[in-house]
Each structure stands twice: as structure tokens, then as C-alpha cells.
Design a protein around this motif. Structure first.
Motif, mmCIF file in Angstrom:
data_model
loop_
_atom_site.group_PDB
_atom_site.id
_atom_site.type_symbol
_atom_site.label_atom_id
_atom_site.label_comp_id
_atom_site.label_asym_id
_atom_site.label_seq_id
_atom_site.Cartn_x
_atom_site.Cartn_y
_atom_site.Cartn_z
ATOM 1 N N LEU A 26 0.850 -1.185 0.000
ATOM 2 C CA LEU A 26 0.000 0.000 0.000
ATOM 3 C C LEU A 26 0.887 1.236 0.000
ATOM 4 C CD1 LEU A 26 -2.636 -1.096 2.663
ATOM 5 C CD2 LEU A 26 -2.782 -1.314 0.178
ATOM 6 N N GLU A 27 0.533 2.196 -0.834
ATOM 7 C CA GLU A 27 1.419 3.342 -1.031
ATOM 8 C C GLU A 27 0.647 4.647 -0.902
ATOM 9 O OE1 GLU A 27 4.886 4.708 -4.214
ATOM 10 O OE2 GLU A 27 3.426 3.167 -4.767
ATOM 11 N N GLU A 28 1.274 5.602 -0.236
ATOM 12 C CA GLU A 28 0.816 6.990 -0.218
ATOM 13 C C GLU A 28 1.823 7.787 -1.025
ATOM 14 O OE1 GLU A 28 -0.646 10.313 -0.261
ATOM 15 O OE2 GLU A 28 -1.845 9.021 1.039
ATOM 16 N N THR A 29 1.371 8.437 -2.094
ATOM 17 C CA THR A 29 2.296 9.065 -3.032
ATOM 18 C C THR A 29 2.451 10.566 -2.830
ATOM 19 O OG1 THR A 29 0.508 9.281 -4.651
ATOM 20 C CG2 THR A 29 1.890 7.309 -4.794
ATOM 21 N N GLU A 30 1.637 11.173 -1.957
ATOM 22 C CA GLU A 30 1.783 12.609 -1.708
ATOM 23 C C GLU A 30 3.176 12.892 -1.133
ATOM 24 O OE1 GLU A 30 -0.329 14.999 -2.412
ATOM 25 O OE2 GLU A 30 -1.957 13.717 -3.118
ATOM 26 N N GLU A 31 3.842 13.896 -1.679
ATOM 27 C CA GLU A 31 5.201 14.205 -1.262
ATOM 28 C C GLU A 31 5.291 14.511 0.232
ATOM 29 O OE1 GLU A 31 8.142 13.990 -2.681
ATOM 30 O OE2 GLU A 31 7.203 13.161 -4.467
ATOM 31 N N SER A 32 4.242 15.117 0.785
ATOM 32 C CA SER A 32 4.282 15.501 2.192
ATOM 33 C C SER A 32 4.257 14.299 3.132
ATOM 34 C CB SER A 32 3.093 16.411 2.514
ATOM 35 O OG SER A 32 1.873 15.754 2.207
ATOM 36 N N GLY A 33 3.765 13.160 2.638
ATOM 37 C CA GLY A 33 3.694 11.985 3.500
ATOM 38 C C GLY A 33 3.941 10.697 2.752
ATOM 39 N N LYS A 34 4.894 10.712 1.836
ATOM 40 C CA LYS A 34 5.170 9.565 0.990
ATOM 41 C C LYS A 34 5.465 8.323 1.840
ATOM 42 C CE LYS A 34 7.442 8.863 -3.439
ATOM 43 N NZ LYS A 34 8.459 9.376 -4.383
ATOM 44 N N ILE A 93 -7.302 1.554 6.472
ATOM 45 C CA ILE A 93 -5.930 2.012 6.710
ATOM 46 C C ILE A 93 -5.782 3.473 6.332
ATOM 47 C CG2 ILE A 93 -3.483 1.637 6.174
ATOM 48 C CD1 ILE A 93 -5.819 -1.089 5.169
ATOM 49 N N GLU A 94 -5.333 4.283 7.280
ATOM 50 C CA GLU A 94 -5.034 5.692 7.022
ATOM 51 C C GLU A 94 -3.545 5.915 7.248
ATOM 52 O OE1 GLU A 94 -5.502 9.856 6.280
ATOM 53 O OE2 GLU A 94 -6.524 8.021 5.645
ATOM 54 N N MET A 95 -2.903 6.628 6.314
ATOM 55 C CA MET A 95 -1.456 6.829 6.362
ATOM 56 C C MET A 95 -1.145 8.301 6.633
ATOM 57 S SD MET A 95 -0.500 4.330 3.131
ATOM 58 C CE MET A 95 1.075 3.683 3.676
ATOM 59 N N LYS A 96 -0.385 8.555 7.723
ATOM 60 C CA LYS A 96 -0.015 9.905 8.119
ATOM 61 C C LYS A 96 1.482 9.956 8.389
ATOM 62 C CE LYS A 96 -4.047 11.970 8.256
ATOM 63 N NZ LYS A 96 -4.342 13.026 7.272
ATOM 64 N N SER A 97 2.053 11.151 8.259
ATOM 65 C CA SER A 97 3.458 11.315 8.657
ATOM 66 C C SER A 97 3.544 11.612 10.146
ATOM 67 C CB SER A 97 4.124 12.423 7.837
ATOM 68 O OG SER A 97 3.391 13.624 7.945
ATOM 69 N N SER A 98 2.554 12.349 10.677
ATOM 70 C CA SER A 98 2.518 12.629 12.108
ATOM 71 C C SER A 98 1.070 12.651 12.575
ATOM 72 C CB SER A 98 3.205 13.963 12.418
ATOM 73 O OG SER A 98 2.504 15.034 11.810
ATOM 74 N N VAL A 99 0.867 12.365 13.852
ATOM 75 C CA VAL A 99 -0.482 12.366 14.427
ATOM 76 C C VAL A 99 -0.459 13.120 15.745
ATOM 77 C CG1 VAL A 99 -2.408 10.973 15.255
ATOM 78 C CG2 VAL A 99 -1.007 10.117 13.377
ATOM 79 N N GLY A 100 -1.306 14.133 15.841
ATOM 80 C CA GLY A 100 -1.530 14.867 17.074
ATOM 81 C C GLY A 100 -3.027 14.957 17.315
#
Length: 203
Positions: A26-34, A93-100
Motif C-alpha cells: 500500500l502506497e501513499e504518493t503525496e510528497e508531504s507523507g510519501k 488504513i489511514e497513512m499519516k506522517s505525524s499524528v496529534g
């Protein structure tokens, strides 16, 4: 050709649903959270995967569009798993770079809307859903670094679980008029030159 196969192959957009093996990328392609997540489903007999759901025009226009309900938001990926004991599991499935705090509120909104969308898709395919599991991939946790300019992040409504405690608990409550609990797994990713990478073995 049975009804389920016909609906997927003839009535849905090409590649909307893919039948995959027990190992899924599974891939997230957005540059901010690749991100790249390797998923293993060792008990699966059959797997239907909807990758990049948030880009596949699953809007249901009878849902309220008001941003506070998040009904037009979707998780990144949906997996329907038929197991060896003849049950069907739903994995969101949710893909994040950071979670607050604020991101967690947004993620829960996506989970709720995507759960309803998944129920609709499963009904079309005559798939009875037995269990639902939620996953959030991330690199960093930011629950202790709330912005002083966003006091809403510090307030917890009466009866609600504090976001950080819920994030760490392995259970998520989604509001459907009543609070319904779901199993949730946080999956920490590691960063390299290509972005974030991680692995998860699903229940």
C-alpha cells in the motif's frame, strides 16, 4: 460468472477493486507523507483491496457535506479479507506522517465515513462483514505539542476519551448516535531517502 465477479469486473470502474495475494503493498504518493506499507494477511483465502480510496470518487451525495461531519473524507486504503474460517474482515488504513490531537480527530472522521462506504460496497458484493479493524501509520506522535493558539485541542467534551489516551489504548470509539468501539492499531513507520516504510501483519 457469479454476481460478485460481474459487479466488480463489468459494473465498477476498472481497477476500483483489485483481488490480491496475502501480501499487499500500500502506497501513499503525496510528497508531504510519501509512505510504503507492506501488509501481510496470513489467514486470508481471498482479498479484495481498494487502494487510494480517497482518490477514487466514492462521494455519496446524500451525506452531509458540512466539514464538521467529515462524510466526504476517506481513508487511504480499504481491504476486504475472506479468512480461512469463512468470515469476512474489513480493514481500514489511514497513512499519516505525524499524528496529534487535531490530526487524530480528522482520522476518526475518515474512519467513520469510510466504514459506512465500506458497508455499502460490501452489501453490493453480498459480503457479510464480521469484524472491522482500523490502522493508522505514522512516523511521529505530536499529542504533547498542542498549539497554544488552538485551545480547542486542549478541550475534551464530556464523555469523550482524551485523544492521546484513545490513541494509545488500541480501541477507537466512533460516533454513530451511540459510541461503537473498534480495534485500532498504530503502525510506526521508519524514514529513509524514499520516504516512510513499514510492515504490519493484520489480525
Amino acid at each position: 460468472m457469479n454476481k460478485r465477479t460481474f459487479v466488480i469486473s463489468e459494473l465498477m470502474q476498472n481497477n476500483f477493486i483489485e483481488e490480491t495475494e496475502q501480501k499487499v503493498l500500500l502506497e501513499e504518493t503525496e510528497e508531504s507523507g510519501k509512505s510504503l506499507l507492506k501488509v501481510q494477511l496470513p489467514n486470508a483465502q481471498k482479498i479484495f483491496c481498494i487502494k487510494n480510496v480517497d482518490k477514487k470518487h466514492t462521494d455519496m451525495y446524500f451525506f452531509k457535506a458540512d466539514q464538521k461531519y467529515s462524510m466526504m473524507k476517506r481513508v487511504d486504503h480499504i481491504i476486504l479479507e475472506h479468512t480461512e474460517d469463512d468470515t469476512w474482515n474489513l480493514h481500514l488504513i489511514e497513512m499519516k506522517s505525524s499524528v496529534g490531537v487535531q490530526k487524530w480527530i480528522e482520522v476518526k472522521g475518515k474512519f467513520r465515513a469510510s466504514y459506512l462506504v465500506s458497508q455499502a460496497i460490501a452489501a453490493m458484493l453480498e459480503i457479510p462483514l464480521d469484524h472491522t479493524y482500523l490502522y493508522t501509520t505514522y512516523e511521529k506522535e505530536c499529542f504533547d505539542t498542542c498549539s497554544e493558539t488552538m485551545p480547542v485541542e486542549r478541550r475534551v467534551r464530556t464523555g469523550n476519551i482524551p485523544p492521546k489516551r484513545e490513541w494509545e489504548s488500541g480501541r477507537v470509539e466512533l460516533n454513530f448516535g451511540e459510541k461503537i468501539p473498534f480495534d485500532h492499531e498504530k503502525v510506526q513507520m521508519s524514514r529513509n531517502t524514499d520516504g516512510l516504510k513499514g510492515n504490519v501483519q493484520m489480525k
